[in-house]
Enzyme design. Structure first.
Site, PDB file in Angstrom:
ATOM      1  N   SER A  47     -13.949   0.770  -7.414  1.00  0.00           N
ATOM      2  CA  SER A  47     -15.244   0.975  -8.438  1.00  0.00           C
ATOM      3  C   SER A  47     -14.122   2.027 -10.229  1.00  0.00           C
ATOM      4  O   SER A  47     -14.802   1.994 -10.588  1.00  0.00           O
ATOM      5  CB  SER A  47     -16.266   1.876  -7.719  1.00  0.00           C
ATOM      6  OG  SER A  47     -16.085   2.985  -7.088  1.00  0.00           O
ATOM      7  N   TYR A  98      -4.176  11.917   0.469  1.00  0.00           N
ATOM      8  CA  TYR A  98      -3.219  10.875  -0.620  1.00  0.00           C
ATOM      9  C   TYR A  98      -2.490  12.178  -0.725  1.00  0.00           C
ATOM     10  O   TYR A  98      -1.070  11.355  -1.459  1.00  0.00           O
ATOM     11  CB  TYR A  98      -4.480  10.535  -1.345  1.00  0.00           C
ATOM     12  CG  TYR A  98      -3.636   9.174  -2.281  1.00  0.00           C
ATOM     13  CD1 TYR A  98      -3.781   8.085  -2.035  1.00  0.00           C
ATOM     14  CD2 TYR A  98      -3.531   9.825  -3.571  1.00  0.00           C
ATOM     15  CE1 TYR A  98      -3.001   7.308  -3.361  1.00  0.00           C
ATOM     16  CE2 TYR A  98      -3.069   9.401  -4.326  1.00  0.00           C
ATOM     17  CZ  TYR A  98      -2.234   7.441  -3.921  1.00  0.00           C
ATOM     18  OH  TYR A  98      -2.417   6.832  -4.955  1.00  0.00           O
ATOM     19  N   ASP A 114      -3.798   0.473  -9.404  1.00  0.00           N
ATOM     20  CA  ASP A 114      -5.692   0.006  -9.521  1.00  0.00           C
ATOM     21  C   ASP A 114      -6.237  -0.546 -11.233  1.00  0.00           C
ATOM     22  O   ASP A 114      -6.676  -1.548 -11.345  1.00  0.00           O
ATOM     23  CB  ASP A 114      -6.456   0.593  -8.942  1.00  0.00           C
ATOM     24  CG  ASP A 114      -6.018   1.117  -7.740  1.00  0.00           C
ATOM     25  OD1 ASP A 114      -5.630   0.263  -6.956  1.00  0.00           O
ATOM     26  OD2 ASP A 114      -6.708   2.327  -7.246  1.00  0.00           O
ATOM     27  N   GLY A 144     -16.720   3.518  -2.541  1.00  0.00           N
ATOM     28  CA  GLY A 144     -16.361   4.316  -1.480  1.00  0.00           C
ATOM     29  C   GLY A 144     -16.118   2.780  -0.709  1.00  0.00           C
ATOM     30  O   GLY A 144     -15.833   3.757   0.624  1.00  0.00           O
ATOM     31  N   GLU A 198       0.744  -1.185   0.318  1.00  0.00           N
ATOM     32  CA  GLU A 198      -0.344  -0.430  -0.070  1.00  0.00           C
ATOM     33  C   GLU A 198       0.559   1.421  -0.086  1.00  0.00           C
ATOM     34  O   GLU A 198       1.621   1.566   0.987  1.00  0.00           O
ATOM     35  CB  GLU A 198      -0.994   0.495   1.645  1.00  0.00           C
ATOM     36  CG  GLU A 198      -1.822   0.822   1.422  1.00  0.00           C
ATOM     37  CD  GLU A 198      -3.044   0.051   0.423  1.00  0.00           C
ATOM     38  OE1 GLU A 198      -3.335   0.093  -1.209  1.00  0.00           O
ATOM     39  OE2 GLU A 198      -3.492  -1.962   0.080  1.00  0.00           O
TER      40      GLU A 198
END
Length: 333
Positions: free
Chosen positions: A107, A197, A148, A102, A18
């Site tokens: 998504s 972020y 992603d 969320g 991550e």
């Protein structure tokens, strides 16, 4: 009557790795069997989309110059793809999703990848991922890495993906048949837009200006950074890259206990050094780790809310979503 076409793109869950992708490090996501379907016909000069999970219809003229100015906001993702591709021929149709919004299961990336296929993009998974990463930044301003989009475009059935985010090379890692991967929502909606972020990425860039590329730095190189906060950010990235490689070795050997332990170490590092966890995420991880048969658990999807991913025995948990590693995006019809 125009022919109706269908494309599908999966979401992803990140098993470990991550906040390492945007510094060229290692990540281990897998595409999952939940995703985005777009059923559509070609449409001259515009995007015209409805959604199963969004109440407002999205319509915009092509070509798109500024996706961030468009409403409703969910439509900025397909508009961003159209902008990067320079599309003038659009589509009219419906977006259906089996992904919870969320939740940190990408998504938005799945919507981008599905849109790219619908607009006729025929590149390699890496090429499609680059387009869609640029589209997300164009649509939201979030300086995301490529994980992603590459996981969605290039998923391999039954496998996780070891991605070297510097070279963008992908190695399929077979998951043992007895592995059960469960995703549990913390109840706290997560979005990267408006989160810290971008600040975390800037802090990593600050660390790199002091000690060089984090991907190449020695494990204890963070000690040479005087600012304690920047040092902690660097320590997370340095240790997380090593955890990804160790996790691949453990899971390939069928050592679920060792793999689970690495997931827990990852979560603690994200909580303490990178400070992207929340009380709800921490509480959920702590509860899961007291459950017999759960080998490990950690936040997934960058933090700030969303989901936890758990590595568990077959009958250990009766909550959340069981997800399996899926093939990548494809044109269905």
């Amino acid at each position: 009557m125009d022919e109706t076409s269908i494309v599908w793109a999966p979401g992803r869950v990140n098993l470990i790795g991550e906040h390492t992708d945007y510094t060229g490090g290692y990540v281990l996501p897998m595409a999952i069997d939940l995703g985005i379907t777009i059923t559509f016909t070609e449409s001259d000069g515009r995007l015209d989309l409805t959604s199963s999970i969004e109440s407002e219809r999205f319509i915009c003229d092509l070509p798109v110059s500024d996706p961030r100015s468009l409403l409703p906001s969910w439509g900025r993702y397909p508009a961003g793809v159209a902008a990067v591709l320079g599309s003038t021929t659009g589509l009219a149709g419906r977006v259906d999703s089996t992904l919870p919004a969320g939740a940190g299961l990408s998504s938005s990336a799945a919507l981008e990848v599905a849109t790219a296929l619908a607009l006729g993009c025929e590149g390699t998974p890496a090429e499609i991922a680059r387009i869609c990463r640029a589209a997300e930044t164009s649509a939201t301003g979030v300086p995301c890495g490529i994980m992603d989009q590459l996981a969605s475009a290039g998923g391999v059935d039954g496998h996780a993906l070891l991605i070297d985010c510097r070279s963008e090379s992908v190695t399929a890692i077979e998951l043992p048949s007895e592995v059960r991967i469960v995703v549990i929502h913390s109840g706290q909606t997560r979005t990267l837009v408006g989160s810290e972020y971008a600040e975390r990425r800037a802090q990593c860039e600050m660390a790199e200006s002091l000690i060089g590329a984090l991907r190449d730095a020695a494990p204890d190189a963070w000690r040479g950074i005087e600012d304690p906060m920047v040092a902690r950010r660097a320590r997370h990235v340095l240790s997380e890259n090593h955890r990804v490689i160790d996790f691949v070795a453990a899971i390939s050997a069928g050592d679920l206990v060792a793999a689970g332990r690495l997931m827990v170490e990852s979560h603690r590092s994200l909580r303490d050094d990178f400070e992207v966890s929340t009380d709800r995420l921490d509480g959920l991880v702590a509860r899961l780790l007291t459950t017999p048969g759960v080998h490990g658990a950690r936040l997934t999807g960058a933090g700030f809310g969303g989901c936890v991913v758990a590595l568990a025995e077959p009958n250990a948990l009766d909550e959340g979503w069981d997800v399996r590693p899926s093939a990548g995006a494809r044109r269905v019809r």
